[in-house]
Design an enzyme around this catalytic site. Structure first.
Site, PDB file in Angstrom:
ATOM      1  N   ARG A 161       0.840  -1.220   0.000  1.00 32.99           N
ATOM      2  CA  ARG A 161       0.000   0.000   0.000  1.00 32.99           C
ATOM      3  C   ARG A 161       0.870   1.263   0.000  1.00 32.99           C
ATOM      4  O   ARG A 161       0.540   2.260   0.644  1.00 32.99           O
ATOM      5  CB  ARG A 161      -0.936   0.026   1.220  1.00 32.99           C
ATOM      6  CG  ARG A 161      -1.962  -1.097   1.253  1.00 32.99           C
ATOM      7  CD  ARG A 161      -2.939  -1.020   0.089  1.00 32.99           C
ATOM      8  NE  ARG A 161      -4.013  -1.991   0.207  1.00 32.99           N
ATOM      9  CZ  ARG A 161      -3.978  -3.230  -0.284  1.00 32.99           C
ATOM     10  NH1 ARG A 161      -2.896  -3.661  -0.930  1.00 32.99           N
ATOM     11  NH2 ARG A 161      -5.021  -4.026  -0.149  1.00 32.99           N
ATOM     12  N   SER A 232     -10.874  -1.009   2.633  1.00 30.65           N
ATOM     13  CA  SER A 232     -10.208  -1.150   3.941  1.00 30.65           C
ATOM     14  C   SER A 232      -9.865   0.242   4.446  1.00 30.65           C
ATOM     15  O   SER A 232      -9.177   0.997   3.764  1.00 30.65           O
ATOM     16  CB  SER A 232      -8.905  -1.940   3.818  1.00 30.65           C
ATOM     17  OG  SER A 232      -9.149  -3.238   3.367  1.00 30.65           O
ATOM     18  N   GLU A 328      -5.397   3.619   5.818  1.00 34.19           N
ATOM     19  CA  GLU A 328      -5.026   3.513   4.396  1.00 34.19           C
ATOM     20  C   GLU A 328      -5.697   4.637   3.611  1.00 34.19           C
ATOM     21  O   GLU A 328      -5.123   5.187   2.664  1.00 34.19           O
ATOM     22  CB  GLU A 328      -5.502   2.150   3.860  1.00 34.19           C
ATOM     23  CG  GLU A 328      -5.311   1.990   2.365  1.00 34.19           C
ATOM     24  CD  GLU A 328      -6.004   0.768   1.793  1.00 34.19           C
ATOM     25  OE1 GLU A 328      -5.746  -0.355   2.253  1.00 34.19           O
ATOM     26  OE2 GLU A 328      -6.804   0.945   0.856  1.00 34.19           O
TER      27      GLU A 328
HETATM   28  P1  FAD Z   1      -8.756   8.395  -5.511  1.00 29.60           P
HETATM   29  O1  FAD Z   1      -9.408   7.877  -4.302  1.00 29.60           O
HETATM   30  O2  FAD Z   1      -9.542   9.304  -6.408  1.00 29.60           O
HETATM   31  O3  FAD Z   1      -7.363   9.007  -5.210  1.00 29.60           O
HETATM   32  C1  FAD Z   1      -6.503   8.381  -4.261  1.00 29.60           C
HETATM   33  C2  FAD Z   1      -5.267   9.270  -4.060  1.00 29.60           C
HETATM   34  O4  FAD Z   1      -4.475   9.311  -5.239  1.00 29.60           O
HETATM   35  C3  FAD Z   1      -5.594  10.741  -3.772  1.00 29.60           C
HETATM   36  O5  FAD Z   1      -4.632  11.223  -2.866  1.00 29.60           O
HETATM   37  C4  FAD Z   1      -5.463  11.422  -5.121  1.00 29.60           C
HETATM   38  O6  FAD Z   1      -5.161  12.809  -5.022  1.00 29.60           O
HETATM   39  C5  FAD Z   1      -4.325  10.653  -5.746  1.00 29.60           C
HETATM   40  N1  FAD Z   1      -4.423  10.545  -7.203  1.00 29.60           N
HETATM   41  C6  FAD Z   1      -5.479  10.034  -7.901  1.00 29.60           C
HETATM   42  N2  FAD Z   1      -5.193   9.991  -9.218  1.00 29.60           N
HETATM   43  C7  FAD Z   1      -3.927  10.467  -9.350  1.00 29.60           C
HETATM   44  C8  FAD Z   1      -3.056  10.638 -10.474  1.00 29.60           C
HETATM   45  N3  FAD Z   1      -3.426  10.325 -11.712  1.00 29.60           N
HETATM   46  N4  FAD Z   1      -1.819  11.133 -10.245  1.00 29.60           N
HETATM   47  C9  FAD Z   1      -1.416  11.465  -8.987  1.00 29.60           C
HETATM   48  N5  FAD Z   1      -2.192  11.321  -7.895  1.00 29.60           N
HETATM   49  C10 FAD Z   1      -3.438  10.838  -8.077  1.00 29.60           C
HETATM   50  N6  FAD Z   1      -7.479  -0.993  -2.726  1.00 29.60           N
HETATM   51  C11 FAD Z   1      -6.637  -2.047  -2.838  1.00 29.60           C
HETATM   52  O7  FAD Z   1      -5.427  -1.870  -2.940  1.00 29.60           O
HETATM   53  N7  FAD Z   1      -7.126  -3.331  -2.825  1.00 29.60           N
HETATM   54  C12 FAD Z   1      -8.435  -3.603  -2.723  1.00 29.60           C
HETATM   55  O8  FAD Z   1      -8.820  -4.763  -2.718  1.00 29.60           O
HETATM   56  C13 FAD Z   1      -9.344  -2.515  -2.612  1.00 29.60           C
HETATM   57  N8  FAD Z   1     -10.663  -2.737  -2.483  1.00 29.60           N
HETATM   58  C14 FAD Z   1     -11.520  -1.690  -2.363  1.00 29.60           C
HETATM   59  C15 FAD Z   1     -12.886  -1.957  -2.235  1.00 29.60           C
HETATM   60  C16 FAD Z   1     -13.799  -0.920  -2.126  1.00 29.60           C
HETATM   61  C17 FAD Z   1     -15.269  -1.238  -1.990  1.00 29.60           C
HETATM   62  C18 FAD Z   1     -13.346   0.422  -2.156  1.00 29.60           C
HETATM   63  C19 FAD Z   1     -14.317   1.548  -2.082  1.00 29.60           C
HETATM   64  C20 FAD Z   1     -11.983   0.705  -2.273  1.00 29.60           C
HETATM   65  C21 FAD Z   1     -11.055  -0.352  -2.368  1.00 29.60           C
HETATM   66  N9  FAD Z   1      -9.673  -0.140  -2.478  1.00 29.60           N
HETATM   67  C22 FAD Z   1      -8.809  -1.197  -2.620  1.00 29.60           C
HETATM   68  C23 FAD Z   1      -9.129   1.238  -2.447  1.00 29.60           C
HETATM   69  C24 FAD Z   1      -9.193   1.961  -3.824  1.00 29.60           C
HETATM   70  O9  FAD Z   1     -10.018   1.264  -4.703  1.00 29.60           O
HETATM   71  C25 FAD Z   1      -7.802   2.081  -4.447  1.00 29.60           C
HETATM   72  O10 FAD Z   1      -6.928   2.809  -3.600  1.00 29.60           O
HETATM   73  C26 FAD Z   1      -7.845   2.795  -5.807  1.00 29.60           C
HETATM   74  O11 FAD Z   1      -6.610   2.670  -6.476  1.00 29.60           O
HETATM   75  C27 FAD Z   1      -8.228   4.265  -5.688  1.00 29.60           C
HETATM   76  O12 FAD Z   1      -8.500   4.742  -6.994  1.00 29.60           O
HETATM   77  P2  FAD Z   1      -9.274   6.097  -7.221  1.00 29.60           P
HETATM   78  O13 FAD Z   1      -9.203   6.394  -8.677  1.00 29.60           O
HETATM   79  O14 FAD Z   1     -10.615   6.049  -6.642  1.00 29.60           O
HETATM   80  O15 FAD Z   1      -8.333   7.112  -6.435  1.00 29.60           O
HETATM   81  N1  EPU Z   2     -11.268 -11.139   9.369  1.00 28.39           N
HETATM   82  C1  EPU Z   2     -12.026 -11.313  10.496  1.00 28.39           C
HETATM   83  N2  EPU Z   2     -13.044 -10.427  10.729  1.00 28.39           N
HETATM   84  C2  EPU Z   2     -13.308  -9.388   9.883  1.00 28.39           C
HETATM   85  C3  EPU Z   2     -12.524  -9.211   8.742  1.00 28.39           C
HETATM   86  C4  EPU Z   2     -11.498 -10.097   8.496  1.00 28.39           C
HETATM   87  O1  EPU Z   2     -11.799 -12.229  11.277  1.00 28.39           O
HETATM   88  O2  EPU Z   2     -14.250  -8.647  10.179  1.00 28.39           O
HETATM   89  C5  EPU Z   2     -10.225 -12.124   9.071  1.00 28.39           C
HETATM   90  C6  EPU Z   2     -10.652 -12.999   7.879  1.00 28.39           C
HETATM   91  O3  EPU Z   2     -11.415 -14.090   8.292  1.00 28.39           O
HETATM   92  C7  EPU Z   2      -9.322 -13.416   7.297  1.00 28.39           C
HETATM   93  C8  EPU Z   2      -8.410 -12.218   7.601  1.00 28.39           C
HETATM   94  O4  EPU Z   2      -9.051 -11.469   8.634  1.00 28.39           O
HETATM   95  O5  EPU Z   2      -8.814 -14.537   7.959  1.00 28.39           O
HETATM   96  C9  EPU Z   2      -8.169 -11.333   6.375  1.00 28.39           C
HETATM   97  O6  EPU Z   2      -9.414 -10.871   5.862  1.00 28.39           O
HETATM   98  P1  EPU Z   2      -9.628 -10.614   4.291  1.00 28.39           P
HETATM   99  O7  EPU Z   2      -9.226 -11.818   3.512  1.00 28.39           O
HETATM  100  O8  EPU Z   2     -11.007 -10.105   4.109  1.00 28.39           O
HETATM  101  O9  EPU Z   2      -8.560  -9.509   3.928  1.00 28.39           O
HETATM  102  P2  EPU Z   2      -8.114  -8.190   4.666  1.00 28.39           P
HETATM  103  O10 EPU Z   2      -6.745  -8.391   5.224  1.00 28.39           O
HETATM  104  O11 EPU Z   2      -9.168  -7.723   5.605  1.00 28.39           O
HETATM  105  C10 EPU Z   2      -6.896  -7.244   2.583  1.00 28.39           C
HETATM  106  C11 EPU Z   2      -6.816  -5.931   1.864  1.00 28.39           C
HETATM  107  C12 EPU Z   2      -8.022  -5.770   0.945  1.00 28.39           C
HETATM  108  C13 EPU Z   2      -7.997  -6.904  -0.069  1.00 28.39           C
HETATM  109  C14 EPU Z   2      -8.076  -8.230   0.688  1.00 28.39           C
HETATM  110  C15 EPU Z   2      -7.950  -9.417  -0.246  1.00 28.39           C
HETATM  111  C16 EPU Z   2      -5.590  -4.384   3.253  1.00 28.39           C
HETATM  112  C17 EPU Z   2      -5.645  -3.206   4.150  1.00 28.39           C
HETATM  113  N3  EPU Z   2      -6.762  -4.833   2.802  1.00 28.39           N
HETATM  114  O12 EPU Z   2      -8.037  -7.174   3.430  1.00 28.39           O
HETATM  115  O13 EPU Z   2      -7.865  -4.537   0.246  1.00 28.39           O
HETATM  116  O14 EPU Z   2      -9.091  -6.803  -0.970  1.00 28.39           O
HETATM  117  O15 EPU Z   2      -6.986  -8.310   1.639  1.00 28.39           O
HETATM  118  O16 EPU Z   2      -6.633  -9.536  -0.669  1.00 28.39           O
HETATM  119  O17 EPU Z   2      -4.507  -4.868   2.938  1.00 28.39           O
HETATM  120  C18 EPU Z   2      -8.351  -2.216   0.397  1.00 28.39           C
HETATM  121  O18 EPU Z   2      -7.120  -2.037   0.451  1.00 28.39           O
HETATM  122  O19 EPU Z   2      -9.188  -1.262   0.379  1.00 28.39           O
HETATM  123  C19 EPU Z   2      -8.861  -3.580   0.350  1.00 28.39           C
HETATM  124  C20 EPU Z   2     -10.169  -3.881   0.355  1.00 28.39           C
END
Ligand code: FAD
Ligand code: EPU
Length: 346
Positions: A161, A232, A328
Site C-alpha cells: 500500500r 479497507s 489507508e
Molecule cells: P482516488 O481515491 O480518487 O485518489 C486516491 C489518491 O491518489 C488521492 O490522494 C489522489 O489525489 C491521488 N491521485 C489520484 N489519481 C492520481 C493521479 N493520476 N496522479 C497522482 N495522484 C493521483 N485498494 C486495494 O489496494 N485493494 C483492494 O482490494 C481494494 N478494495 C476496495 C474496495 C472498495 C469497496 C473500495 C471503495 C476501495 C477499495 N480499495 C482497494 C481502495 C481503492 O479502490 C484504491 O486505492 C484505488 O486505487 C483508488 O482509486 P481512485 O481512482 O478512486 O483514487
Molecule cells: N477477518 C475477520 N473479521 C473481519 C474481517 C477479516 O476475522 O471482520 C479475518 C478474515 O477471516 C481473514 C483475515 O481477517 O482470515 C483477512 O481478511 P480478508 O481476507 O477479508 O482480507 P483483509 O486483510 O481484511 C486485505 C486488503 C483488501 C484486499 C483483501 C484481499 C488491506 C488493508 N486490505 O483485506 O484490500 O481486498 O486483503 O486480498 O490490505 C483495500 O485495500 O481497500 C482492500 C479492500
C-alpha cells in the site's frame, strides 16, 4: 477540459460524504493538467480518480481535478502482452476486458474500484497479487517542469500500500498512463485462503479466478453504490514475530502473512472484529458488519462521525493489543492532505 463551480463532491467519491469544492474540472489530457496548474497557480488543487480511497473531512477550498485521460494500446510479443493504459481508464473494466481477450494476469485484482492512474499510488493489491508485479512503467507529468517522464517500476519504490507517489512525489507528479506487462505463460495465483477451492478445478482459467474473486468481494465488501465506504479503512499492521506471538498467546491465533524472517502482517479486520467492534456506530458511520476493516456511511454520516469512529477503533485496538493501526484512506482537509492523528490532536 470541462469546468464546474461550487459543486457537490458527493457523486465524485465513494464515501458519499456531503462536501463541495469551489471548482471541479475534468481533465482529458496531460496538457489540460498543465493548463489547470498554470491557471489556478495560487489555489489548492487535488487530483481525484473515482474518490474510492478518500475521506473529505470538509469542503475543499480549491480545485478538484478529475482525471479523464482515456485510451488503451496493446502490443503483442512472442512472450507477453504489453498494455499502455491511460490514467483515466477504469481499473475493473480494464481487468474484465483483458480477461475477456484471453490476456491473463490481472484477474486477482478484479472489482477494485478506481482508475488505472490511481492504481500505482498505493500499489493496489488483492488476493495474493499487487499491481507492481504486472507494472512495467508509470508515465508521470512532472508539475515543476511540465514534462512527461517514464518511470520504470523499480523507480516507483512500490511497497505494501505504498509507493514514491505517496511520499517524495506527492503533489509533484500526476500519473497520466501505466504500462502493464502480462506474460503469455500464465501462472495462476490461488494461494490466498479464499481462493483455495479453485485448486480442485482440473482446467483452471483466468476467468475462473476472476469470477471467484468477484464472488468473494461481492459477498464481503459493501458496494459503494449502495453503502458509502472507501474499502479497507486501515492498513494491515506489520509487527515483529514476537509481538504476534504475544498476541496469539493472549488472544488466540490472528490471521497473518509472513513478510520476512522477523516480521508479519496481521489481519487488522480480525483485531477490530475480536475487539467487538463490528456494527459499532458513531452518528451515521459504522464498522461494517461483514468486514470489520471497512468503515461505512449508513446514509447521513458526516466526516466528523467517520473521524470519531476511526479514532475509537484505533484506541480500542491499541488498548487491547498494543498495536497502532494506520489509516489507508487518504484524509483531505480544506486545502491539503491531513491525517487522523493531526485531526484528533486539535
Ligand atoms: P482516488 O481515491 O480518487 O485518489 C486516491 C489518491 O491518489 C488521492 O490522494 C489522489 O489525489 C491521488 N491521485 C489520484 N489519481 C492520481 C493521479 N493520476 N496522479 C497522482 N495522484 C493521483 N485498494 C486495494 O489496494 N485493494 C483492494 O482490494 C481494494 N478494495 C476496495 C474496495 C472498495 C469497496 C473500495 C471503495 C476501495 C477499495 N480499495 C482497494 C481502495 C481503492 O479502490 C484504491 O486505492 C484505488 O486505487 C483508488 O482509486 P481512485 O481512482 O478512486 O483514487
Ligand atoms: N477477518 C475477520 N473479521 C473481519 C474481517 C477479516 O476475522 O471482520 C479475518 C478474515 O477471516 C481473514 C483475515 O481477517 O482470515 C483477512 O481478511 P480478508 O481476507 O477479508 O482480507 P483483509 O486483510 O481484511 C486485505 C486488503 C483488501 C484486499 C483483501 C484481499 C488491506 C488493508 N486490505 O483485506 O484490500 O481486498 O486483503 O486480498 O490490505 C483495500 O485495500 O481497500 C482492500 C479492500
Amino acid at each position: 477540459m470541462k469546468i464546474l463551480s461550487n459543486t457537490s463532491l458527493k457523486p465524485y467519491h465513494t464515501f458519499g460524504i456531503d462536501v463541495s469544492a469551489n471548482t471541479l474540472i475534468e481533465a482529458y489530457s496531460a496538457s489540460d493538467f498543465t493548463q489547470i496548474w498554470q491557471d489556478y497557480a495560487s489555489v489548492p488543487k487535488l487530483i481525484v480518480g473515482e474518490g474510492s480511497n478518500l475521506l473529505f473531512c470538509e469542503d475543499f477550498a480549491g480545485v478538484v481535478v478529475l482525471n479523464r485521460i482515456k485510451g488503451i494500446e496493446v502490443e503483442e510479443t512472442a512472450s507477453h502482452w504489453h498494455l499502455h493504459v491511460a490514467g483515466g481508464e477504469n481499473w475493473h473494466e480494464l481487468v474484465s476486458w483483458t480477461v475477456e481477450q484471453g490476456m491473463a494476469g490481472l484477474e486477482n485484482l478484479a472489482l477494485i474500484p478506481g482508475l488505472v492512474g490511481s492504481a500505482p499510488i498505493q500499489n493496489i493489491g488483492a488476493y495474493g497479487v499487487e499491481v507492481n508485479e504486472r507494472c512495467d512503467y508509470v508515465d508521470v507529468l512532472m508539475l515543476e517542469t511540465g514534462e512527461v517522464v517514464r518511470m520504470g517500476a523499480g523507480a516507483c519504490e512500490f511497497g505494501y500500500r505504498d509507493s514514491i507517489f505517496k511520499r517524495e512525489l506527492k503533489e509533484k507528479a500526476i500519473i497520466v498512463a501505466v504500462g502493464l506487462s502480462l506474460p503469455k505463460v500464465w501462472v495462476p495465483v490461488t494461494g490466498y485462503g479464499a481462493l483455495a477451492d479453485l485448486n480442485a478445478l482440473s482446467e483452471l482459467t483466468a476467468k475462473d479466478v476472476f469470477e471467484k474473486v468477484c464472488e468473494i468481494r461481492r459477498e464481503k465488501l459493501p458496494d459503494p453504490a449502495l453503502v458509502g465506504n472507501a474499502g479497507s479503512f486501515f492498513k494491515n499492521p506489520v509487527v515483529t514475530k514476537s509481538v504476534a506471538e504475544k498476541i496469539e498467546a493472549s488472544f488466540g491465533e490472528c490471521p497473518s502473512y509472513a513478510i520476512n524472517d522477523d516480521e508479519v502482517k496481521l489481519a487488522a479486520g480480525w483485531l477490530i472484529d475480536q475487539s467487538g467492534l463490528k456494527g459499532y456506530c458513531v452518528g451515521g458511520a459504522a464498522v461494517h458488519e461483514k468486514q470489520a476493516l471497512v468503515l461505512v456511511n449508513l446514509g447521513d454520516a458526516t466526516a466528523a462521525d467517520v473521524v470519531m469512529l476511526a479514532q475509537h477503533v484505533v484506541d480500542t485496538v491499541y488498548r487491547r493489543y498494543g498495536v497502532k493501526l494506520e489509516h489507508e484512506v487518504r484524509f483531505m482537509a480544506k486545502d491539503a492532505e491531513t491525517s487522523l492523528e493531526a485531526l484528533c490532536q486539535h
